[in-house]
Motif scaffolding. Sequence first.
Motif, short mmCIF file in Angstrom:
data_model
loop_
_atom_site.label_atom_id
_atom_site.label_comp_id
_atom_site.label_asym_id
_atom_site.label_seq_id
_atom_site.Cartn_x
_atom_site.Cartn_y
_atom_site.Cartn_z
N TYR A 111 0.78 -1.30 -0.14
CA TYR A 111 0.14 0.14 -0.09
C TYR A 111 0.95 1.25 -0.07
O TYR A 111 1.96 1.26 0.79
CB TYR A 111 -0.73 -0.05 1.28
N PHE A 112 0.55 2.15 -0.86
CA PHE A 112 1.35 3.42 -0.98
C PHE A 112 0.38 4.58 -0.71
O PHE A 112 -0.36 4.84 -1.43
CB PHE A 112 1.83 3.70 -2.29
N LYS A 113 0.40 4.99 0.69
CA LYS A 113 -0.30 6.12 0.83
C LYS A 113 0.31 7.50 0.50
O LYS A 113 1.16 7.87 1.21
CB LYS A 113 -0.42 6.37 2.57
N LEU A 114 0.04 7.88 -0.83
CA LEU A 114 1.01 8.95 -1.56
C LEU A 114 1.01 10.45 -0.73
O LEU A 114 1.94 11.02 -0.77
CB LEU A 114 0.69 9.00 -2.86
N THR A 115 -0.26 10.74 -0.29
CA THR A 115 -0.28 12.11 0.47
C THR A 115 -1.35 12.30 1.42
O THR A 115 -2.36 11.40 1.56
CB THR A 115 -0.85 13.00 -0.91
N PRO A 116 -1.33 13.19 2.47
CA PRO A 116 -2.06 13.40 3.23
C PRO A 116 -3.37 14.38 2.72
O PRO A 116 -4.32 14.47 3.39
CB PRO A 116 -1.49 13.93 4.39
N LEU A 117 -3.20 14.97 1.73
CA LEU A 117 -3.85 16.03 1.31
C LEU A 117 -5.35 15.17 0.43
O LEU A 117 -5.39 14.21 0.03
CB LEU A 117 -3.43 16.75 -0.01
N CYS A 118 -6.57 15.95 0.70
CA CYS A 118 -7.63 15.40 0.43
C CYS A 118 -8.67 16.69 -0.04
O CYS A 118 -8.56 17.52 0.60
CB CYS A 118 -8.43 14.36 1.37
N ASN A 119 -9.25 16.66 -0.82
CA ASN A 119 -10.26 17.70 -1.46
C ASN A 119 -11.75 17.39 -0.79
O ASN A 119 -12.48 18.12 -1.18
CB ASN A 119 -10.39 17.81 -2.79
N LEU A 120 -11.76 16.45 0.07
CA LEU A 120 -13.28 16.14 0.57
C LEU A 120 -13.22 16.10 1.86
O LEU A 120 -11.97 15.89 2.46
CB LEU A 120 -13.89 14.96 0.04
N ARG A 121 -14.23 15.93 2.62
CA ARG A 121 -14.14 15.92 4.02
C ARG A 121 -15.26 15.05 4.58
O ARG A 121 -16.38 15.25 5.09
CB ARG A 121 -14.22 17.28 4.72
N GLY B 200 -12.44 13.09 8.98
CA GLY B 200 -13.95 12.91 9.25
C GLY B 200 -14.05 13.51 10.66
O GLY B 200 -13.21 14.21 11.25
N ASP B 201 -15.25 13.34 11.09
CA ASP B 201 -15.68 13.81 12.28
C ASP B 201 -14.62 13.65 13.40
O ASP B 201 -14.52 14.40 14.33
CB ASP B 201 -17.07 13.09 12.77
N GLN B 202 -14.14 12.34 13.32
CA GLN B 202 -13.10 12.09 14.57
C GLN B 202 -11.74 11.79 13.87
O GLN B 202 -10.68 11.04 14.49
CB GLN B 202 -13.41 10.58 15.37
N GLY B 203 -11.49 12.31 12.78
CA GLY B 203 -10.20 11.89 12.01
C GLY B 203 -9.02 12.58 12.70
O GLY B 203 -8.85 13.67 13.31
N VAL B 204 -8.11 11.80 12.60
CA VAL B 204 -6.68 12.16 13.21
C VAL B 204 -6.04 13.25 12.53
O VAL B 204 -5.09 13.94 13.27
CB VAL B 204 -5.73 10.86 13.41
N GLY C 222 -4.69 7.55 -0.48
CA GLY C 222 -4.28 8.98 0.28
C GLY C 222 -5.12 8.99 1.55
O GLY C 222 -5.18 7.99 2.29
N GLY C 223 -5.41 10.44 1.89
CA GLY C 223 -5.83 11.32 1.28
C GLY C 223 -6.37 10.91 -0.14
O GLY C 223 -6.82 9.85 -0.28
N GLU C 224 -6.11 11.88 -1.01
CA GLU C 224 -6.75 11.83 -2.20
C GLU C 224 -5.49 11.71 -3.24
O GLU C 224 -4.80 12.63 -3.45
CB GLU C 224 -7.75 12.86 -2.89
N PRO C 225 -5.35 10.26 -3.97
CA PRO C 225 -4.00 10.23 -4.67
C PRO C 225 -3.83 11.22 -5.62
O PRO C 225 -2.58 11.23 -6.10
CB PRO C 225 -3.97 8.61 -5.03
N PHE C 226 -4.96 11.56 -6.13
CA PHE C 226 -4.63 12.43 -7.53
C PHE C 226 -4.08 13.93 -7.06
O PHE C 226 -3.59 14.77 -7.98
CB PHE C 226 -6.03 12.62 -8.24
N LEU C 227 -4.02 14.19 -5.94
CA LEU C 227 -3.32 15.35 -5.44
C LEU C 227 -1.88 15.06 -4.95
O LEU C 227 -1.04 16.17 -4.52
CB LEU C 227 -4.11 15.87 -3.97
N THR D 126 -16.56 6.53 15.70
CA THR D 126 -17.31 7.64 14.98
C THR D 126 -18.89 7.28 15.42
O THR D 126 -19.54 8.39 15.27
CB THR D 126 -17.23 7.34 13.43
N GLY D 127 -19.13 6.17 16.02
CA GLY D 127 -20.44 6.08 16.39
C GLY D 127 -21.41 5.56 15.02
O GLY D 127 -22.63 5.46 15.11
#
Length: 397
Positions: free
Chosen positions: A52-62, A70-74, A111-116, A267-268
């Motif tokens: 698994y390659f988690k390429l970036t922490p960036l994401c364009n959604l929440r 997300g609500d409880q995201g680290v 990712g994040g979002e890999p396209f970023l 998250t519940g």
Amino acid sequence: MKENYSVIPLLLGKELSLSAKIFWGFIKMGKSWIFPKRNYRYNHLKNLCLVYFKLTPLCNLRCRMCGQWGDQGVMKNCDIREEAKKIVSLERYKELVDEIAPRRPVSYLWGGEPFLYPDLMPLAKYMLDKGLYVSVNTNGTLMEQNAEQIVHDQWSTIFVSLDAFQEINDAMRGKGAYERVVKGFAAINREKKKRNSNYPIMGIVTTVTNQNYLDLEHLAEATREFNLDIHIINLGTYTNDRIIAAQRRFMKEKLDTDIDCLAGYNTGYNHHIDGKRLQSILNNLHQKRYGHPILTVPALNPEKISTYYADLETPVRNHCIVPWCQTNINYNGDVHFCADYPDHILGNIKEQSFKEIYNGDRANRFRKTLHDCEGGMFPGCLRCYQNMLFGKRIRGY
């Protein structure tokens, strides 16, 4: 939904070359099941089948339920600009690919979002040129503008996270997300037709929550228009305060590791899911034909669905084999075994070769600690997605 075996012939029949790579991966996982080497001199690269390659922490959604944003995201309170500066360079990834390519593992980019990740396209192309199976997991909102390159480069598979039909999906993921995914699929399908290509194999992944489970059939009907190859329904990664506390104590005592990532899944969103109602919905989905197979992860005895959501401390899978045949590379170069819980760091690819890390003392200590646990898993593994995929089914579930 107790078994997913019936869809295997449908999947393997899509593309023989991809099927061969998947089959070889299953063989290496099987070797890890039968011969889980624990001595410190064994070369675990021999059985490496998935990276698994988690390429970036960036994401364009929440997305509300996301363990990262997300609500409880680290990641919610981190300095994202500083984190983004830590991403691994394309040049270092190429060196890593050269190192692992002889083992032919599946490469899973996310990712994040890999396209970023700024060099996603050249990285995927380099992996493909080296003979690797390249699967990309995305929220799908950036597919349309990249469709021509994706099909030209012949990505192996692309999986899009989509949780419900438009209104409910967008309430969970953000306004306009659903429409952008639909446009992305349409663009890729146009390019595939233009080039007379079967690649990439396309699928969606739907994570079940109390927000969307009643809309699963509505989504499934809509997917008839997407020309998909597979639809995966993920029952979800969930935890609670007691599990987190037990994991924190265990990791500190056994591996001298502090944890924070597991709390992102408290998250519940598992609360008040009507197990019998969901059982009926899933049965209907599996009985119908949508033009592509539907897979449920984990495949459970239908009568145990209520237990999965209401009693998180009851295991349904155990004896995780991930540390013997898989690994994860974080966006900053850290190597760890657990995709969603990257607390125990084995090493960093910016500082060491992958072989040194994967066969190193920290990796072997982790393997031995896991093997010595009752049920071959840690307290926090009870609903881990990797354990749901690759763990051993507990009788009755």
